[in-house]
Design an enzyme around this catalytic site. Sequence first.
Site, PDB file in Angstrom:
ATOM      1  N   GLY A 113       0.489  -1.173   0.248  1.00 27.88           N
ATOM      2  CA  GLY A 113       0.114   0.086   0.318  1.00 27.88           C
ATOM      3  C   GLY A 113       0.585   1.325   0.019  1.00 27.88           C
ATOM      4  N   GLY A 114       0.138   2.653  -0.245  1.00 32.10           N
ATOM      5  CA  GLY A 114       0.914   3.722  -0.163  1.00 32.10           C
ATOM      6  C   GLY A 114       1.643   4.270  -1.422  1.00 32.10           C
ATOM      7  N   SER A 142       8.140   5.799   7.519  1.00 28.18           N
ATOM      8  CA  SER A 142       7.399   5.534   6.667  1.00 28.18           C
ATOM      9  C   SER A 142       6.607   4.135   6.792  1.00 28.18           C
ATOM     10  CB  SER A 142       7.601   5.599   5.203  1.00 28.18           C
ATOM     11  OG  SER A 142       8.428   6.975   5.070  1.00 28.18           O
ATOM     12  N   LEU A 143       5.079   3.418   6.632  1.00 26.21           N
ATOM     13  CA  LEU A 143       4.848   2.734   6.926  1.00 26.21           C
ATOM     14  C   LEU A 143       4.395   2.090   5.263  1.00 26.21           C
ATOM     15  CD1 LEU A 143       4.864   3.175   9.625  1.00 26.21           C
ATOM     16  CD2 LEU A 143       2.810   2.039  10.175  1.00 26.21           C
ATOM     17  N   GLY A 144       4.406   0.451   4.800  1.00 22.66           N
ATOM     18  CA  GLY A 144       3.625  -0.089   3.557  1.00 22.66           C
ATOM     19  C   GLY A 144       3.105  -1.256   3.957  1.00 22.66           C
ATOM     20  N   GLY A 173       6.038  -3.640   5.858  1.00 28.82           N
ATOM     21  CA  GLY A 173       6.787  -3.095   6.918  1.00 28.82           C
ATOM     22  C   GLY A 173       6.777  -1.479   6.793  1.00 28.82           C
ATOM     23  N   ALA A 220      10.019   1.572   7.586  1.00 28.31           N
ATOM     24  CA  ALA A 220      11.605   1.950   6.896  1.00 28.31           C
ATOM     25  C   ALA A 220      11.309   3.725   8.193  1.00 28.31           C
ATOM     26  CB  ALA A 220      11.691   2.918   5.676  1.00 28.31           C
ATOM     27  N   CYS A 270       6.158  10.358   0.216  1.00 23.50           N
ATOM     28  CA  CYS A 270       4.085   9.516   0.474  1.00 23.50           C
ATOM     29  C   CYS A 270       3.591  10.909  -1.035  1.00 23.50           C
ATOM     30  CB  CYS A 270       3.798   9.118   2.222  1.00 23.50           C
ATOM     31  SG  CYS A 270       5.179   8.765   2.482  1.00 23.50           S
TER      32      CYS A 270
END
Length: 211
Positions: free
Chosen positions: A72-73, A138-140, A151, A153, A169
Amino acid sequence: MKKKIIFLRNLGIEHWLTTFNKMNNFIISRNPCTYDEIWFVEHYPIFTQGQSNEQKNLIVSNDIPVVQTNRGGQITYHGPGQQILYFLIDLKRRKMNIRQLINIMEQTVIETLNNFSIQAYTKKKMPGVYINEKKICSLGLRIKKGFTLHGLALNVNMNLTPFNYIHPCGDKNMKMTQIKDFNSNVKLKDVRFILIKELSKFLEIFIINSN
């Protein structure tokens, strides 16, 4: 007991595609008895685009590879000095939803930063961790048959310049920061140690180091 055990693997530094293929193979081969795992890794310089990304968010690549992912993202940058954690979790077995996992990931990072006397926070509808309106983590994620991939970063001690080549993002006004901006002597191995400590608190599990 099995559902509470997570294997922790330190992969060192790898090309993104190498780790991506390992993740996919892990998901394909796992079964209800497979232990969950969390992978710690750094990547060589690369831009990764999430499924929601628009091409306008890549300003220029400057010869840094660009890959499309299934997470995602939108778009982000990975490079040496950034601590990445990949979460390979069976959500159903842990009776956990994706929002709960994201909260654990974010709070783990916030508490880790607190160990360095850095006050961080989250934003509604904007996954990740922030300091003074700048993004440090950042999450994804992707969910496949109830299993998570990808996961977070966390920027530790890296070259942030490539973030200027993108709209991180998907936000053209987003600025990035890292732990080094607040603690010039920070070492990745120290951050990794604290992340492990905080993860074990939030997940209430036994983390077994498996290299």
